[in-house]
Design a protein around this motif. Structure first.
Motif, PDB file in Angstrom:
ATOM      1  N   GLY A 361       0.787  -1.227   0.000  1.00  0.00           N
ATOM      2  CA  GLY A 361       0.000   0.000   0.000  1.00  0.00           C
ATOM      3  C   GLY A 361       0.815   1.271   0.000  1.00  0.00           C
ATOM      4  N   CYS A 362       2.084   1.198  -0.381  1.00  0.00           N
ATOM      5  CA  CYS A 362       2.930   2.388  -0.380  1.00  0.00           C
ATOM      6  C   CYS A 362       2.480   3.357  -1.484  1.00  0.00           C
ATOM      7  N   GLU A 363       2.516   4.621  -1.148  1.00  0.00           N
ATOM      8  CA  GLU A 363       2.041   5.633  -2.094  1.00  0.00           C
ATOM      9  C   GLU A 363       3.023   5.906  -3.214  1.00  0.00           C
ATOM     10  N   GLY A 364       4.250   5.450  -3.070  1.00  0.00           N
ATOM     11  CA  GLY A 364       5.227   5.664  -4.117  1.00  0.00           C
ATOM     12  C   GLY A 364       6.441   4.774  -3.937  1.00  0.00           C
ATOM     13  N   ILE A 365       7.217   4.645  -5.004  1.00  0.00           N
ATOM     14  CA  ILE A 365       8.494   3.933  -4.934  1.00  0.00           C
ATOM     15  C   ILE A 365       9.537   4.733  -5.704  1.00  0.00           C
ATOM     16  N   VAL A 366      10.777   4.682  -5.231  1.00  0.00           N
ATOM     17  CA  VAL A 366      11.897   5.281  -5.956  1.00  0.00           C
ATOM     18  C   VAL A 366      12.807   4.155  -6.415  1.00  0.00           C
ATOM     19  N   LEU A 367      12.946   4.008  -7.718  1.00  0.00           N
ATOM     20  CA  LEU A 367      13.891   3.036  -8.263  1.00  0.00           C
ATOM     21  C   LEU A 367      15.273   3.655  -8.126  1.00  0.00           C
ATOM     22  N   SER A 368      16.110   3.052  -7.289  1.00  0.00           N
ATOM     23  CA  SER A 368      17.380   3.681  -6.953  1.00  0.00           C
ATOM     24  C   SER A 368      18.359   2.651  -6.423  1.00  0.00           C
ATOM     25  N   ASN A 369      19.627   2.804  -6.779  1.00  0.00           N
ATOM     26  CA  ASN A 369      20.693   2.017  -6.153  1.00  0.00           C
ATOM     27  C   ASN A 369      21.611   2.928  -5.342  1.00  0.00           C
ATOM     28  N   HIS A 370      21.019   3.985  -4.802  1.00  0.00           N
ATOM     29  CA  HIS A 370      21.730   4.938  -3.943  1.00  0.00           C
ATOM     30  C   HIS A 370      22.843   5.643  -4.711  1.00  0.00           C
ATOM     31  N   GLY A 371      22.559   5.942  -5.963  1.00  0.00           N
ATOM     32  CA  GLY A 371      23.544   6.654  -6.769  1.00  0.00           C
ATOM     33  C   GLY A 371      24.816   5.879  -7.018  1.00  0.00           C
ATOM     34  N   GLY A 372      24.719   4.536  -6.968  1.00  0.00           N
ATOM     35  CA  GLY A 372      25.906   3.714  -7.171  1.00  0.00           C
ATOM     36  C   GLY A 372      26.848   3.717  -5.979  1.00  0.00           C
ATOM     37  N   ARG A 373      26.340   4.122  -4.808  1.00  0.00           N
ATOM     38  CA  ARG A 373      27.196   4.247  -3.628  1.00  0.00           C
ATOM     39  C   ARG A 373      27.147   3.019  -2.725  1.00  0.00           C
ATOM     40  N   TYR A 402       9.141   6.821  -9.160  1.00  0.00           N
ATOM     41  CA  TYR A 402      10.185   7.811  -9.404  1.00  0.00           C
ATOM     42  C   TYR A 402      11.506   7.068  -9.601  1.00  0.00           C
ATOM     43  N   ILE A 403      12.474   7.746 -10.200  1.00  0.00           N
ATOM     44  CA  ILE A 403      13.813   7.166 -10.278  1.00  0.00           C
ATOM     45  C   ILE A 403      14.833   8.235  -9.914  1.00  0.00           C
ATOM     46  N   ASP A 404      16.003   7.799  -9.475  1.00  0.00           N
ATOM     47  CA  ASP A 404      17.127   8.717  -9.312  1.00  0.00           C
ATOM     48  C   ASP A 404      18.398   8.001  -9.715  1.00  0.00           C
TER      49      ASP A 404
END
Length: 486
Positions: A361-373, A402-404
């Protein structure tokens, strides 16, 4: 309030009695030594001494009140000791790195000459103190993931539509219901005052002036209250990037604090539960030691076994108290029980977890690998976005995506939106902007991105972000030429 001399404080420099001076106040940190996220040795380096210069740039103003009991706030230095510290400060010889930064600042180009995101990064890396530059730019292991995050955008090409009316194009969108002038937000990143004295406040004010949204890191260098107060309007939305503390009571207090301060969403970070292997950051003290001692003989035997170097670096100590045992079944319901704020999961790295976040039920997700860190060889977020579009397109109907990671051009943003992302986050880029030019740098960065995004949309034949669809991009199995500076 009791007063102390420098000599009195200097007597307390052991693990059994450890005092430090911070901004002319004396604290007994003995009991906190081994609760300190970076370990006791970090504090012991300054035991019995003035730790202000090391402490202030990487701690919010309320950290001492939150972590040191009132009875351990011992008192202040006497006036004579304060004057002695002032004299020491006046007579302090500048380091080679400080002199380098001074010279770089003199030669910094006018902001008008910054025409793209990489220009901003190039200037910032020159004017930043080496320790700050190493922390901001460091990545995991061999930086392969960090590099591939950017290269991956080169595998997606457009199918522009022509003969479409595109005047008056609108780059705005909404993020969790809050309007943003462009589909870009400032992603949570720690320790902004390492790059500029005003730190996160530059980001807050720049975000307001350009109509975008700022996400604030748990490990911000200004306090959550200071950042909230820096807003130029009480209606300005700000989000909170939560590193959940291993202690539930501490985590709950943090969540309730930011909700009370007017933060509008919780971005729960799940991809950095343990310190990453960021070797540029880890090596920074050794580089600075060699840089400052150029031509001088070393005082240590090169082959003497002194054990492994401190591997936490600037970053490692920030995450060492994170909860490494979070689960979908336990953690999300627990957060729901203490806040009404929307929950976004930041750090999704596979299709299965994107689906589980929807199921939770999360309102959003960020596809991320922490900036490659963090984990080397984690899939670039744009590739994961493509996989979700191919395998589970229902995710985009169930939650905001979202993505970063390595977004550098308006075309990068447009590609992500074509495949279903609601917006993209930039972290390092905004840190570099505020480091180099303060609040004005943040505003300038948004204007660059807005111009590039609008151009990309108009070239594709669309007037608003809702018209960006998957048919407008194609993934190719070859790599585009790497970006070159002209």
């Amino acid at each position: 309030m009791p007063e102390f001399t420098l000599e009195q404080v200097a007597q307390h420099k052991t693990t059994s009695s450890c005092w430090v001076i911070i901004q002319n106040k004396v604290y007994d940190v003995t009991d906190f030594l081994f609760d300190h996220p970076g370990g006791g040795n970090v504090i012991l380096r300054y035991a019995g001494q003035d730790a202000t210069a090391a402490y202030v740039p990487i701690h919010p103003s309320d950290a001492l009140d939150k972590n040191i009991p009132p009875e351990k706030h011992l008192g202040t230095l006497d006036s004579q000791s304060i004057n002695r510290l002032k004299e020491v400060g006046k007579n302090k010889v500048q380091t080679r790195d400080e002199l380098r930064v001074q010279e770089a600042l003199k030669n910094k180009p006018p902001l008008q000459r910054i025409v793209n995101v990489e220009d901003m990064e190039e200037v910032a890396k020159k004017i930043l103190p080496y320790k700050a530059m190493a922390y901001y730019s460091s990545a995991g292991d061999d930086s392969i993931t960090h590099v591939e995050n950017g290269r991956a955008f080169g595998r997606f090409f457009f199918h522009p539509r022509v003969m479409k009316p595109v005047s008056g194009s609108d780059t705005s969108t909404t993020i969790l219901g809050y309007k943003s002038t462009i589909p870009v937000y400032i992603s949570g990143a720690a320790l902004a005052t390492l790059g500029h004295p005003l730190g996160e406040a530059n980001l807050t004010r720049g975000a307001y002036k350009t109509g975008i949204i700022q996400m604030v890191s748990t490990n911000s260098s200004l306090s959550y209250a200071q950042i909230s107060a820096a807003r130029l309007s009480p209606d300005q939305p700000i989000f909170f990037q939560l590193y959940k503390h291993v202690n539930d009571a501490t985590a709950e207090k943090r969540i309730r604090e930011v909700e009370g301060l007017g933060y509008k969403a919780i971005f729960l970070t799940v991809d950095a539960l343990v310190p990453g292997n960021r070797e540029l950051d880890i090596r920074a003290p050794h580089y600075l030691e060699d840089f400052e001692n150029q031509g001088l003989p070393t005082q240590r035997k090169a082959d003497e076994d002194q054990g492994e170097t401190d591997r936490l670096g600037t970053a490692g100590g920030l995450v060492i108290k994170n909860d490494a045992d979070m689960t979908w079944e336990k953690t999300i319901p627990w957060i729901r029980s203490i806040t009404k704020l929307p929950i976004v999961i930041k750090g999704i790295q596979c299709v299965q977890d994107a689906v589980l976040a929807c199921d939770a039920g999360c309102e959003g997700i960020v596809l991320s690998n922490h900036g490659g860190r963090q984990l080397e060889y984690s899939l670039p977020p744009i590739e994961l976005l493509y996989k979700i579009r191919q395998q589970r397109p229902d995710v985009f109907e169930r939650t905001e995506v979202y993505i970063d990671g390595a977004i550098r051009r308006g075309t990068d943003v447009v590609k992500a939106l074509c495949m279903g992302a609601r917006a993209v986050g930039l972290g390092r880029a905004f840190l570099y902007a505020q480091s180099a030019y303060g609040e004005a740098g943040v505003v300038h960065m948004v204007r660059i991105l807005e111009r590039e995004i609008r151009f990309g949309m108009q070239s594709l034949g669309v007037r608003n972000v809702r018209e960006l669809v998957p048919q407008m991009v194609e993934r190719v199995d070859w790599q585009a030429v790497s970006r070159a500076k002209l």
